[in-house]
Enzyme design. Structure first.
Site, PDB file in Angstrom:
ATOM      1  N   LYS A 133     -14.121  21.017  32.099  1.00  0.00           N
ATOM      2  CA  LYS A 133     -14.587  21.373  33.437  1.00  0.00           C
ATOM      3  C   LYS A 133     -15.193  22.765  33.475  1.00  0.00           C
ATOM      4  CE  LYS A 133     -11.503  18.268  35.957  1.00  0.00           C
ATOM      5  NZ  LYS A 133     -10.446  18.129  36.974  1.00  0.00           N
ATOM      6  N   LYS A 214     -14.443   6.258  31.023  1.00  0.00           N
ATOM      7  CA  LYS A 214     -13.692   5.669  32.124  1.00  0.00           C
ATOM      8  C   LYS A 214     -14.510   5.705  33.403  1.00  0.00           C
ATOM      9  CE  LYS A 214     -11.114   9.691  33.878  1.00  0.00           C
ATOM     10  NZ  LYS A 214      -9.768  10.201  34.221  1.00  0.00           N
ATOM     11  N   LYS A 217     -15.406   8.877  39.848  1.00  0.00           N
ATOM     12  CA  LYS A 217     -16.096   9.219  41.096  1.00  0.00           C
ATOM     13  C   LYS A 217     -17.329  10.068  40.825  1.00  0.00           C
ATOM     14  CE  LYS A 217     -11.713   9.684  43.669  1.00  0.00           C
ATOM     15  NZ  LYS A 217     -10.859  10.645  44.400  1.00  0.00           N
TER      16      LYS A 217
END
Length: 348
Positions: A133, A214, A217
């Site tokens: 991130k 995976k 969102k």
């Protein structure tokens, strides 16, 4: 890093109904974007089951965590309500659990500070999530993004939770909560239970456009994510565009045929059939025809849920009352624990 002790890899209905009443579940979900099939089968479906099996269950919409990425205030407020509506429509029952908004219980953030003072920076820097991130934000990740695993630990420990349903990608975060609990207990006396993991037995749902990743969102390929609220037309389109391969037969082999195997995983999840049963039923089908069958199964499963979400979204006052009632009860539990923590660390 050592593997977590006492990991529970499977929980079946009835195995927990004889617990002593001292067990407590805690889990949270961020109000960021629409919830998708990966969220449903990886977490929410398990939550619904656990509220039947445990006597004390807390589910939090963790809006403090949502601030680790910049959010427009109006969007965040609406996302909290939309997430509440989705959870209720999926079967979360406020009569059987506490459903509340994290920021309405300020003890979460206060305990997060105390626990942060017991946690080393190298421990957090080792998290792969931080590295990924931070890199995605051009190495300008915020302090909140860096320390949110400590806040997660505070979320869990604030209620003296004994069990936490997690996905495999969250096991390291639970290890941190366990380590912090043990460190606190060593320093201040035996106070926190050391929480155990409950791992979902559902196979991970992958992106329809990139079946090696995976479902997410934040996937920039919008056709890769199946949202719970997608219309039948959107679902059909996304399956039609799903990546498979040049073999038309329906088989399950995640390593060599990840795309088709992902379709089989989704089909099994929405129907309740095993992988083997799904594959057996599809003997003789080509993948193009199979995509349509899986799309229809998803529509049948989620159309009623989608309709209930829309109905609940129109009753904003009801959603707010649910969150307020849950927060009041959660705060009662939190304040009792936190007052003792204040005494232990020397604040009073």
């Amino acid at each position: 890093m050592a593997a977590p002790c006492g990991v529970i890899r499977a929980l079946h209905r009835g195995t927990l109904t004889q617990n002593s009443g001292m067990d407590r579940i805690f889990s949270g979900i961020q109000p960021t974007g629409k919830l998708h099939l990966g969220n449903y089968f990886g977490a929410i479906q398990n939550w619904v089951r656990l509220q039947e099996e445990y006597n004390s269950v807390l589910y939090s919409i963790v809006d403090l965590h949502a601030l680790t990425i910049p959010r427009e205030p109006a969007v965040l407020r609406q996302s909290v309500l939309d997430t509440t509506a989705t959870l209720l429509a999926c079967g979360i029952n406020p009569e059987k659990c506490l459903l509340f908004q994290q920021s309405q219980v300020p003890e979460h953030a206060e305990l997060g500070w105390i626990l942060g003072c017991l946690t080393s920076m190298p421990r957090i820097q080792s998290f792969p999530q931080w590295k990924v991130k931070n890199a995605s934000q051009n190495s300008e990740g915020t302090v909140g993004l860096f320390t949110y695993p400590v806040l997660q630990a505070a979320d869990i420990l604030l209620y003296k939770s004994t069990h936490v349903p997690v996905g495999e990608d969250q096991v390291l975060h639970l290890e941190l909560a366990r380590d912090i609990a043990q460190h606190f207990n060593k320093k201040y006396g035996n106070f926190f239970p050391v929480p155990k993991a409950i791992l979902s037995t559902t196979k991970k749902i992958k992106s329809l456009r990139d079946p090696t990743a995976k479902m997410s969102k934040s996937d920039p390929q919008k056709l890769g994510t199946l949202n719970i609220t997608d219309s039948p037309e959107e679902i059909v389109l996304k399956f039609r565009k799903a990546v498979t391969d040049f073999t038309s037969e329906v088989t399950y082999d995640p390593d060599s045929r990840p795309g088709v195997s992902n379709l089989v995983t989704i089909h099994a999840a929405v129907t309740g059939l095993s992988i083997k049963e799904v594959v057996h039923q599809c003997i003789g089908l080509d993948t193009a025809h199979y995509k349509g069958i899986v799309a229809e199964a998803v529509i049948q499963k989620f159309a009623p849920i989608g309709n209930e979400i829309k109905r609940l979204q129109e009753d904003k006052s009801h959603l707010e009352k649910v969150l307020q009632a849950g927060a009041e009860k959660a705060k009662e539990l939190a304040s009792l624990v936190y007052q003792e923590i204040r005494r232990l660390v020397g604040f009073q």
